[in-house]
Each structure stands twice: as C-alpha cells, then as structure tokens.
Scaffold this motif. Sequence first.
Motif, PDB file in Angstrom:
ATOM      1  N   ILE A  23       0.832  -1.204   0.000  1.00  0.00           N
ATOM      2  CA  ILE A  23       0.000   0.000   0.000  1.00  0.00           C
ATOM      3  C   ILE A  23       0.869   1.258   0.000  1.00  0.00           C
ATOM      4  O   ILE A  23       0.571   2.238  -0.699  1.00  0.00           O
ATOM      5  CB  ILE A  23      -0.944  -0.005   1.218  1.00  0.00           C
ATOM      6  N   ILE A  24       1.954   1.229   0.759  1.00  0.00           N
ATOM      7  CA  ILE A  24       2.811   2.420   0.858  1.00  0.00           C
ATOM      8  C   ILE A  24       3.432   2.757  -0.495  1.00  0.00           C
ATOM      9  O   ILE A  24       3.420   3.913  -0.940  1.00  0.00           O
ATOM     10  CB  ILE A  24       3.906   2.197   1.923  1.00  0.00           C
ATOM     11  N   ASP A  25       3.979   1.744  -1.185  1.00  0.00           N
ATOM     12  CA  ASP A  25       4.583   1.989  -2.493  1.00  0.00           C
ATOM     13  C   ASP A  25       3.546   2.483  -3.500  1.00  0.00           C
ATOM     14  O   ASP A  25       3.830   3.358  -4.329  1.00  0.00           O
ATOM     15  CB  ASP A  25       5.238   0.713  -3.009  1.00  0.00           C
ATOM     16  N   SER A  26       2.350   1.926  -3.419  1.00  0.00           N
ATOM     17  CA  SER A  26       1.297   2.340  -4.347  1.00  0.00           C
ATOM     18  C   SER A  26       0.872   3.783  -4.111  1.00  0.00           C
ATOM     19  O   SER A  26       0.705   4.555  -5.059  1.00  0.00           O
ATOM     20  CB  SER A  26       0.088   1.418  -4.211  1.00  0.00           C
ATOM     21  N   VAL A  27       0.711   4.147  -2.839  1.00  0.00           N
ATOM     22  CA  VAL A  27       0.328   5.521  -2.510  1.00  0.00           C
ATOM     23  C   VAL A  27       1.414   6.506  -2.935  1.00  0.00           C
ATOM     24  O   VAL A  27       1.125   7.573  -3.494  1.00  0.00           O
ATOM     25  CB  VAL A  27       0.023   5.653  -1.003  1.00  0.00           C
ATOM     26  N   PHE A  34       0.577  12.275  -9.428  1.00  0.00           N
ATOM     27  CA  PHE A  34      -0.267  13.475  -9.329  1.00  0.00           C
ATOM     28  C   PHE A  34       0.573  14.745  -9.370  1.00  0.00           C
ATOM     29  O   PHE A  34       0.229  15.703 -10.076  1.00  0.00           O
ATOM     30  CB  PHE A  34      -1.075  13.421  -8.041  1.00  0.00           C
ATOM     31  N   LEU A  35       1.692  14.752  -8.644  1.00  0.00           N
ATOM     32  CA  LEU A  35       2.551  15.936  -8.624  1.00  0.00           C
ATOM     33  C   LEU A  35       3.190  16.181  -9.990  1.00  0.00           C
ATOM     34  O   LEU A  35       3.271  17.330 -10.450  1.00  0.00           O
ATOM     35  CB  LEU A  35       3.632  15.775  -7.558  1.00  0.00           C
ATOM     36  N   ILE A  63      -5.007  13.388 -14.915  1.00  0.00           N
ATOM     37  CA  ILE A  63      -5.710  12.118 -14.728  1.00  0.00           C
ATOM     38  C   ILE A  63      -5.020  10.996 -15.486  1.00  0.00           C
ATOM     39  O   ILE A  63      -4.938   9.857 -15.004  1.00  0.00           O
ATOM     40  CB  ILE A  63      -7.173  12.255 -15.171  1.00  0.00           C
ATOM     41  N   MET A  64      -4.503  11.296 -16.666  1.00  0.00           N
ATOM     42  CA  MET A  64      -3.852  10.271 -17.462  1.00  0.00           C
ATOM     43  C   MET A  64      -2.592   9.751 -16.793  1.00  0.00           C
ATOM     44  O   MET A  64      -2.319   8.548 -16.799  1.00  0.00           O
ATOM     45  CB  MET A  64      -3.523  10.826 -18.855  1.00  0.00           C
ATOM     46  N   SER A  65      -1.795  10.636 -16.219  1.00  0.00           N
ATOM     47  CA  SER A  65      -0.580  10.201 -15.531  1.00  0.00           C
ATOM     48  C   SER A  65      -0.913   9.331 -14.320  1.00  0.00           C
ATOM     49  O   SER A  65      -0.240   8.325 -14.053  1.00  0.00           O
ATOM     50  CB  SER A  65       0.251  11.418 -15.105  1.00  0.00           C
ATOM     51  N   TRP A 109       4.121  12.467 -22.785  1.00  0.00           N
ATOM     52  CA  TRP A 109       4.829  12.789 -21.542  1.00  0.00           C
ATOM     53  C   TRP A 109       4.042  12.300 -20.332  1.00  0.00           C
ATOM     54  O   TRP A 109       4.600  11.694 -19.409  1.00  0.00           O
ATOM     55  CB  TRP A 109       5.078  14.294 -21.487  1.00  0.00           C
ATOM     56  N   ALA A 110       2.732  12.551 -20.307  1.00  0.00           N
ATOM     57  CA  ALA A 110       1.902  12.122 -19.182  1.00  0.00           C
ATOM     58  C   ALA A 110       1.863  10.603 -19.067  1.00  0.00           C
ATOM     59  O   ALA A 110       1.924  10.044 -17.960  1.00  0.00           O
ATOM     60  CB  ALA A 110       0.491  12.682 -19.343  1.00  0.00           C
ATOM     61  N   ILE A 111       1.786   9.908 -20.204  1.00  0.00           N
ATOM     62  CA  ILE A 111       1.758   8.441 -20.169  1.00  0.00           C
ATOM     63  C   ILE A 111       3.081   7.878 -19.670  1.00  0.00           C
ATOM     64  O   ILE A 111       3.115   6.969 -18.824  1.00  0.00           O
ATOM     65  CB  ILE A 111       1.419   7.899 -21.568  1.00  0.00           C
ATOM     66  N   VAL A 112       4.185   8.395 -20.193  1.00  0.00           N
ATOM     67  CA  VAL A 112       5.505   7.914 -19.764  1.00  0.00           C
ATOM     68  C   VAL A 112       5.728   8.183 -18.281  1.00  0.00           C
ATOM     69  O   VAL A 112       6.253   7.326 -17.548  1.00  0.00           O
ATOM     70  CB  VAL A 112       6.612   8.576 -20.613  1.00  0.00           C
ATOM     71  N   ALA A 113       5.310   9.369 -17.811  1.00  0.00           N
ATOM     72  CA  ALA A 113       5.458   9.694 -16.388  1.00  0.00           C
ATOM     73  C   ALA A 113       4.651   8.726 -15.530  1.00  0.00           C
ATOM     74  O   ALA A 113       5.118   8.264 -14.478  1.00  0.00           O
ATOM     75  CB  ALA A 113       5.015  11.136 -16.132  1.00  0.00           C
ATOM     76  N   GLY A 114       3.436   8.396 -15.976  1.00  0.00           N
ATOM     77  CA  GLY A 114       2.626   7.441 -15.226  1.00  0.00           C
ATOM     78  C   GLY A 114       3.244   6.059 -15.191  1.00  0.00           C
ATOM     79  O   GLY A 114       3.216   5.375 -14.154  1.00  0.00           O
TER      80      GLY A 114
END
Length: 227
Positions: A23-27, A34-35, A63-65, A109-114
């Motif tokens: 949970i910690i890694d996921s959060v 988000f940042l 939202i995409m990231s 960029w947003a996809i790669v960051a996500g």
Amino acid sequence: METINFEDIFKSSILEKTSNFSIIDSVIGLIVAFLVGLFIYYVYKKTFSGVIYSHTFNISLIIMSMTTALIIIGISSNVLLSLGMVGALSIVRFRTPIKDPMDIVYLFWAIVAGILCGAGFIPLVVIGSILIGLVLILFGNRVRVENPYLLVVRYNETSIEKTMEHVISEHVKKHSVKSKSIMPGNDFEVTYEVRVKENDMIFINHISNIEGVKSAIMLSYDGNFTA
C-alpha cells in the motif's frame, strides 16, 4: 474426517494477492504521478500558443498520468493481469482528433510519467520531467507561432476584386485565396488566408466600406482548412 474451520471458509486467492500488495509503495507512486501531472499541467498552460486553450484537456493530462500509474502498479505483480489488461486496452478507440503536434507530446509525456511512477522509478521521472519542462518553457516562450486568419468577404460585383486585393496587400504581410464561390442572388464570396501585421485589424473596415461589399469578417483558425 477433515474439519473445516473459519479461516478455510474465507480463504481466497484475493487475500493471497493482497499480501503481496504494498500500500505504501502504491500511494507514493500515485502521489508522485499526481505531482508530476500538476507540473505537466503548469507547463502546458504556460507554453500554450494555440487559438483556443482547452482546460479540460489540460486536466486530462493529470488524470492520465495517475491512471497510467495505477495500471502499472496493478499489473506489475501479475503476469495474467497484464495480458488481460493489454487485451482490454486494445479494443479502446479514441475518436477525438489531435491537430496540434505539441498536444501529442504532452500526452506521451503524461503516459511515460505514469508508467515510470507505477514502476517505482521515482528519481528518473522527477529528473526527466524537470528537464523536459525546462526545455518546453525555454523554447515555447522563445518561438512564437503566428496563427493565420481567414478573411471572408461577400460582394456583388466582380469589378471590385482588384480593389480588395490592393487594400489587403497594403495592410497584411501575406495573403492567399483559399476559396471562391457564387452565392444565391448572384453574390460572390471569397475566402483569404491572411497574416496580419502585429494584430492590425483596421483594414477590415476599409474593405467593408468598399462599394459593393456586403460583409467582411475575420476568423481565427489553426491553419487547417477544407474548401
């Protein structure tokens, strides 16, 4: 005779998969996504130079990231889930056209960051996003995109076409005829693509005052035109 206790009844493969879930890694991954999405949001808003700014598109980058990071977190520990996710995403079709190449850059960029946030490469996504953002801000503010305008003139005499051409040539840097048509009532309509001098729109009043001109309007567009 084998006895079944309370734990055996509620024993499930879902609980076994949950035990391998951090949970910690996921959060942390979602917060960083988000940042980074907020940073992409700021850079896009800062460097936008198109005709109409879309706030909803900019929000979708955040939202995409985050959703991409969520998908990567979910499939990172399960091969079967990853294959199923690939099959599910393969049937998705996006119908909204993207005309500006820079919008595609921000989407990628947003996809790669996500993906990097979901995979746990936090330092890489932070350093890479900062460098990409600096490059976009630096060159986005230096390079000014000059959007053309459409000048649509409706008139009833072909003899005034030379006069209109003369007035347009004196007040714009560059112009070209995009279309010309005959309207009902023996009226004519011509569409010019013009590039004005420092947003000087006064010349449209001179065209409107020409005898025989019924209407003259200016439209801003992104350079794509279909006659």
